[in-house]
Structure formats: structure tokens, C-alpha cells
Design an enzyme around this catalytic site. Structure first.
Site, PDB file in Angstrom:
ATOM      1  N   PRO A  81       0.796  -1.233   0.000  1.00 16.82           N
ATOM      2  CA  PRO A  81       0.000   0.000   0.000  1.00 16.82           C
ATOM      3  C   PRO A  81       0.833   1.291   0.000  1.00 16.82           C
ATOM      4  O   PRO A  81       1.884   1.361   0.640  1.00 16.82           O
ATOM      5  CB  PRO A  81      -0.821  -0.100   1.290  1.00 16.82           C
ATOM      6  CG  PRO A  81      -0.137  -1.125   2.125  1.00 16.82           C
ATOM      7  CD  PRO A  81       0.512  -2.072   1.172  1.00 16.82           C
ATOM      8  N   ASN A  82       0.326   2.245  -0.728  1.00 19.70           N
ATOM      9  CA  ASN A  82       0.882   3.606  -0.841  1.00 19.70           C
ATOM     10  C   ASN A  82       2.163   3.700  -1.663  1.00 19.70           C
ATOM     11  O   ASN A  82       2.683   4.794  -1.875  1.00 19.70           O
ATOM     12  CB  ASN A  82       1.104   4.242   0.547  1.00 19.70           C
ATOM     13  CG  ASN A  82      -0.210   4.389   1.290  1.00 19.70           C
ATOM     14  OD1 ASN A  82      -1.149   4.963   0.745  1.00 19.70           O
ATOM     15  ND2 ASN A  82      -0.307   3.856   2.488  1.00 19.70           N
ATOM     16  N   ARG A 125       5.693  10.915  -2.363  1.00 19.88           N
ATOM     17  CA  ARG A 125       5.434  10.597  -0.968  1.00 19.88           C
ATOM     18  C   ARG A 125       6.719  10.707  -0.135  1.00 19.88           C
ATOM     19  O   ARG A 125       7.677   9.986  -0.387  1.00 19.88           O
ATOM     20  CB  ARG A 125       4.936   9.145  -0.917  1.00 19.88           C
ATOM     21  CG  ARG A 125       4.769   8.570   0.437  1.00 19.88           C
ATOM     22  CD  ARG A 125       4.557   7.056   0.368  1.00 19.88           C
ATOM     23  NE  ARG A 125       4.265   6.555   1.688  1.00 19.88           N
ATOM     24  CZ  ARG A 125       4.422   5.319   2.080  1.00 19.88           C
ATOM     25  NH1 ARG A 125       4.876   4.416   1.226  1.00 19.88           N
ATOM     26  NH2 ARG A 125       4.138   4.953   3.293  1.00 19.88           N
ATOM     27  N   TYR A 172      11.629   8.160   1.167  1.00 18.20           N
ATOM     28  CA  TYR A 172      11.463   7.116   0.154  1.00 18.20           C
ATOM     29  C   TYR A 172      12.150   7.427  -1.185  1.00 18.20           C
ATOM     30  O   TYR A 172      12.153   6.576  -2.074  1.00 18.20           O
ATOM     31  CB  TYR A 172       9.966   6.850  -0.078  1.00 18.20           C
ATOM     32  CG  TYR A 172       9.273   6.321   1.162  1.00 18.20           C
ATOM     33  CD1 TYR A 172       9.651   5.101   1.725  1.00 18.20           C
ATOM     34  CD2 TYR A 172       8.248   7.041   1.781  1.00 18.20           C
ATOM     35  CE1 TYR A 172       9.037   4.615   2.865  1.00 18.20           C
ATOM     36  CE2 TYR A 172       7.619   6.557   2.925  1.00 18.20           C
ATOM     37  CZ  TYR A 172       8.016   5.344   3.464  1.00 18.20           C
ATOM     38  OH  TYR A 172       7.405   4.856   4.592  1.00 18.20           O
ATOM     39  N   ASN A 188       7.739  -5.968  -1.135  1.00 22.14           N
ATOM     40  CA  ASN A 188       7.715  -4.851  -0.190  1.00 22.14           C
ATOM     41  C   ASN A 188       6.287  -4.769   0.358  1.00 22.14           C
ATOM     42  O   ASN A 188       5.407  -4.193  -0.284  1.00 22.14           O
ATOM     43  CB  ASN A 188       8.121  -3.542  -0.859  1.00 22.14           C
ATOM     44  CG  ASN A 188       8.198  -2.410   0.174  1.00 22.14           C
ATOM     45  OD1 ASN A 188       7.735  -2.554   1.312  1.00 22.14           O
ATOM     46  ND2 ASN A 188       8.776  -1.286  -0.225  1.00 22.14           N
ATOM     47  N   ALA A 229       3.090  -0.986   4.669  1.00 21.78           N
ATOM     48  CA  ALA A 229       2.517  -0.970   6.027  1.00 21.78           C
ATOM     49  C   ALA A 229       2.008  -2.348   6.461  1.00 21.78           C
ATOM     50  O   ALA A 229       1.935  -2.627   7.669  1.00 21.78           O
ATOM     51  CB  ALA A 229       1.393   0.056   6.107  1.00 21.78           C
ATOM     52  N   GLU A 246      12.162 -10.000   1.487  1.00 22.87           N
ATOM     53  CA  GLU A 246      11.425  -8.820   1.965  1.00 22.87           C
ATOM     54  C   GLU A 246      12.289  -7.583   1.690  1.00 22.87           C
ATOM     55  O   GLU A 246      13.490  -7.589   1.978  1.00 22.87           O
ATOM     56  CB  GLU A 246      11.194  -8.978   3.477  1.00 22.87           C
ATOM     57  CG  GLU A 246      10.527  -7.788   4.129  1.00 22.87           C
ATOM     58  CD  GLU A 246      10.469  -7.937   5.663  1.00 22.87           C
ATOM     59  OE1 GLU A 246      10.914  -8.983   6.200  1.00 22.87           O
ATOM     60  OE2 GLU A 246       9.992  -6.987   6.305  1.00 22.87           O
ATOM     61  N   HIS A 274      12.543  -3.195   1.762  1.00 22.01           N
ATOM     62  CA  HIS A 274      12.044  -1.871   2.174  1.00 22.01           C
ATOM     63  C   HIS A 274      12.983  -0.800   1.639  1.00 22.01           C
ATOM     64  O   HIS A 274      14.211  -0.975   1.684  1.00 22.01           O
ATOM     65  CB  HIS A 274      11.965  -1.740   3.697  1.00 22.01           C
ATOM     66  CG  HIS A 274      11.077  -2.765   4.321  1.00 22.01           C
ATOM     67  ND1 HIS A 274       9.712  -2.657   4.281  1.00 22.01           N
ATOM     68  CD2 HIS A 274      11.360  -3.926   4.950  1.00 22.01           C
ATOM     69  CE1 HIS A 274       9.183  -3.718   4.876  1.00 22.01           C
ATOM     70  NE2 HIS A 274      10.159  -4.511   5.281  1.00 22.01           N
ATOM     71  N   ARG A 284      13.124   3.823  12.440  1.00 20.80           N
ATOM     72  CA  ARG A 284      11.939   4.695  12.445  1.00 20.80           C
ATOM     73  C   ARG A 284      11.060   4.428  13.673  1.00 20.80           C
ATOM     74  O   ARG A 284      11.554   3.956  14.688  1.00 20.80           O
ATOM     75  CB  ARG A 284      11.204   4.522  11.108  1.00 20.80           C
ATOM     76  CG  ARG A 284      12.115   4.863   9.909  1.00 20.80           C
ATOM     77  CD  ARG A 284      11.430   4.678   8.589  1.00 20.80           C
ATOM     78  NE  ARG A 284      10.294   5.567   8.464  1.00 20.80           N
ATOM     79  CZ  ARG A 284       9.320   5.417   7.545  1.00 20.80           C
ATOM     80  NH1 ARG A 284       9.397   4.407   6.682  1.00 20.80           N
ATOM     81  NH2 ARG A 284       8.326   6.265   7.486  1.00 20.80           N
TER      82      ARG A 284
HETATM   83  C1  DQA Z   1       8.252   0.656   3.705  1.00 24.18           C
HETATM   84  C2  DQA Z   1       8.368   0.837   5.226  1.00 24.18           C
HETATM   85  C3  DQA Z   1       7.029   0.665   5.896  1.00 24.18           C
HETATM   86  O1  DQA Z   1       7.148   0.864   7.309  1.00 24.18           O
HETATM   87  C4  DQA Z   1       6.041   1.683   5.384  1.00 24.18           C
HETATM   88  O2  DQA Z   1       4.760   1.473   5.948  1.00 24.18           O
HETATM   89  C5  DQA Z   1       5.972   1.741   3.906  1.00 24.18           C
HETATM   90  C6  DQA Z   1       7.197   1.582   3.122  1.00 24.18           C
HETATM   91  C7  DQA Z   1       9.565   0.965   2.970  1.00 24.18           C
HETATM   92  O3  DQA Z   1       9.689   0.557   1.821  1.00 24.18           O
HETATM   93  O4  DQA Z   1      10.450   1.633   3.526  1.00 24.18           O
HETATM   94  O5  DQA Z   1       4.922   2.007   3.330  1.00 24.18           O
HETATM   95  O6  DQA Z   1       7.910  -0.691   3.445  1.00 24.18           O
END
Ligand code: DQA
Length: 135
Positions: A10-11, A18, A23, A74, A77, A98, A100, A107
Site C-alpha cells: 500500500p501507498n 510521498r 522514500y 515490499n 505498512a 522482503e 524496504h 523509524r
Molecule cells: C516501507 C516501510 C514501511 O514501514 C512503510 O509502511 C511503507 C514503506 C519501505 O519501503 O520503507 O509504506 O515498506
């Protein structure tokens, strides 16, 4: 031909706009393009998918896992919340890394827990788009 699947949670469709200080400035299309180039270099086929929906990610994994060799994931959240996707990955036994962009450990406290780290082949984080490329 080896087939890889990349799933962005998501997002991540908002990348480039963003919180760019966290990011980075690359868009999701930029990242997918770089991944396609890398896959082509190694002779792999690459499927990419972004979804804001937990159900859709579960359905996408279950629809495709028999057909792919590996997942780069990835969970965004959902990393910190989704027992449902965790169960899907256990059930399908799909091998995955996984990924990120940021380093969740640096964080907020709620980002320190990942449901996926224990079952992933490995976790690559904190390197921006390079986290995906290395995976
Ligand atoms: C994320 C880290 C997560 O905590 C966050 O909710 C994201 C992006 C990252 O790629 O750094 O949406 O997965």
C-alpha cells in the site's frame, strides 16, 4: 525461463511524491523499469504488481505462486500488521525476499516489528530503490 514476481504494498503507488526525504524521488514506474532491465539482463521474466488491498495481494499471490519461482516483496505498512499475508506465504511456501526502501528499524517503534522477516529468505532495507535491485 525463471519467472519472478515483485509485489509492492500500500501507498507505494505514491513513490516520487510521498515523503521523498524517506522514500526517494523515483516513481514506482521508474523502479519497475529498472527491475525489468535487470531481469532482462539475467534472462528472467518479471511480473510486477502494486496493491493497496490486503485481499488483492493474497489473491494475487495465490493465483500466481504455482507459476513463479520467486517473490520480491515490499509489504509496506502490511509488514507490521498482516498475519493474513504471512499465512498466505506460509501456505504457498513461495520463497521471497522482503524489501524496504527505508530502514524500518531506524523509524517509529511500530515499524520495528515485521511479520515477514522470520520467514523471508532475507530482508534488504534502507538502500532506497537499490533494496529492490539487490533483491
Ligand atoms: C516501507 C516501510 C514501511 O514501514 C512503510 O509502511 C511503507 C514503506 C519501505 O519501503 O520503507 O509504506 O515498506
Amino acid at each position: 525461463m525463471t519467472k519472478l514476481m515483485v509485489i509492492h504494498g500500500p501507498n507505494l503507488h505514491l513513490l516520487g511524491q510521498r515523503q521523498t526525504q524517506i522514500y526517494g524521488t523515483l516513481s514506482l514506474d521508474d523502479i519497475n523499469f529498472a527491475l525489468q532491465q535487470k531481469a532482462k539482463h539475467y534472462g528472467y521474466e518479471l511480473l510486477t504488481k502494486q496493491s493497496n488491498s490486503e485481499a488483492e495481494i493474497i489473491d494475487y499471490i495465490t493465483a500466481n505462486y504455482n507459476d513463479v519461482d520467486f517473490l520480491i516483496f515490499n509489504p509496506a505498512a502490511f509488514t507490521h500488521t498482516s498475519i493474513a499475508i504471512y499465512d498466505t506465504l506460509l501456505a504457498t511456501e513461495l520463497q521471497f525476499i522482503e524489501v524496504h526502501l527505508s530502514s524500518p528499524a531506524k523509524r517509529e517503534q511500530f515499524r520495528h516489528q515485521s511479520y515477514f522477516s522470520k520467514i523471508a529468505l532475507g530482508t534488504i532495507c534502507g538502500l532506497g530503490a537499490n533494496s529492490y535491485i539487490l533483491a
